[in-house]
Enzyme design. Sequence first.
Site, mmCIF file in Angstrom:
data_model
loop_
_atom_site.group_PDB
_atom_site.id
_atom_site.type_symbol
_atom_site.label_atom_id
_atom_site.label_comp_id
_atom_site.label_asym_id
_atom_site.label_seq_id
_atom_site.Cartn_x
_atom_site.Cartn_y
_atom_site.Cartn_z
ATOM 1 C CG HIS A 111 -20.429 -21.662 -22.560
ATOM 2 N ND1 HIS A 111 -20.729 -21.022 -21.396
ATOM 3 C CD2 HIS A 111 -20.194 -22.955 -22.239
ATOM 4 C CE1 HIS A 111 -20.682 -21.882 -20.388
ATOM 5 N NE2 HIS A 111 -20.354 -23.064 -20.871
ATOM 6 C CE LYS A 120 -5.354 -25.611 -24.804
ATOM 7 N NZ LYS A 120 -4.398 -24.942 -25.704
#
Length: 286
Positions: free
Chosen positions: A38, A150
Site C-alpha cells: 500500500h 496490480k
Amino acid sequence: MHILHTRADLHAALRSCGAGVASGVALVPTMGNLHAGHLALVARARQLGSPVIASVFVNRLQFGAGEDFDRYPRTLERDAQALERAGCDLLFAPDEAEMYPVPQTFHVHPDPRLAGDLEGAARPGHFEGVATVVLKLLQLVQPAVAVFGKKDYQQLLVIRAMVEQFALPVRIEGVDTVRDPDGLAMSSRNGYLTPQQRAQAPQLQQALQELAQCVRAGCALPQLQQAQRAAEQQLRAQGWQPDYIDVRRRHDLQAPQAVDLGRENWLVALGAARLGSARLLDNLEI
Ligand code: PAF
C-alpha cells in the site's frame, strides 16, 4: 496528515488544500491493514498528484456470505501512522453510515465477460461491490488520478473499464506488486497464515512461474492446458485448495488462442488458492 471521517470534512479539507488547482488530487483507495504494498501506492501517488489522499474503508458490499468481512483486520491507528510517515496528506476513513447513509440499492454491474470469470466466478458479486465503492470514492474525492495495485489484476482491469465506460475524468494508475524476499506477494490476508503456512505460501507464485516458463519455452495450447492442470494438482498435493491457476490475455483476461502464445507482453498467469483460512491471490505478467 489530517484524518477525516465525514464527507463534509473531506470536502472542506480538499477545498482548503486547493485541490484540483495544482497537479490534481491523487487517491489511494484501501481497506486498511496497510503493508509495504500500500505504501508503494502512496509513493506513486505522490509522484502523480497533490494532495495525496488515502481512503480506508472495509467495504461490506464486496464480501460474499461466509467471507472474512467480520474478521478483516481494522488497524486504523497503525494505518494512519504509516500513511503519515509515507507522506500522505489526507486520510478519509468513513464508517458505513457515512459511506452508505441509505442502503446502497444502485450498484455498478461490470461486464461479465471481464468480471464474471476468475475472481468473479470464485466470489460472485465481488466486483459489483468493488466497482460500486470505487465509483463512490471517485465521486466523493474527484481525484485526477487513482492508484491501485496490480496484485488485484482483474480488479484493476474492471476499474479501468468502468472509468472508460462512464467517461470518468480520472486516470487509473497500476503499481507493481510488492513482494517479501521469498516471493510472497504482500497482502493484508497473509496475516491469517500460521508460521508453517507462511513458509509454504510462496508456492503459489512458484506455480505461476512454472506456467510462465512453459509459455516462454514455446509450448502449444494443449501443453499449456496440461501445465495448468498439473500446477493445480501440485498445489492440491501441497495442501492448497486452488480456485484457479490460469494463463490469460492481459488486456481482456480471455483464455489465449494459439496465436496469442507467441506474442510479447501479452499474457498473464493468474492464481487464487486457499491455504488454511487464508485465500491468497497472485499473478505474473509473461
Ligand atoms: O483493493 C482493495 O483494497 C479494495 O478492493 C478497494 C479497491 C479499496 C475497494 O474497496
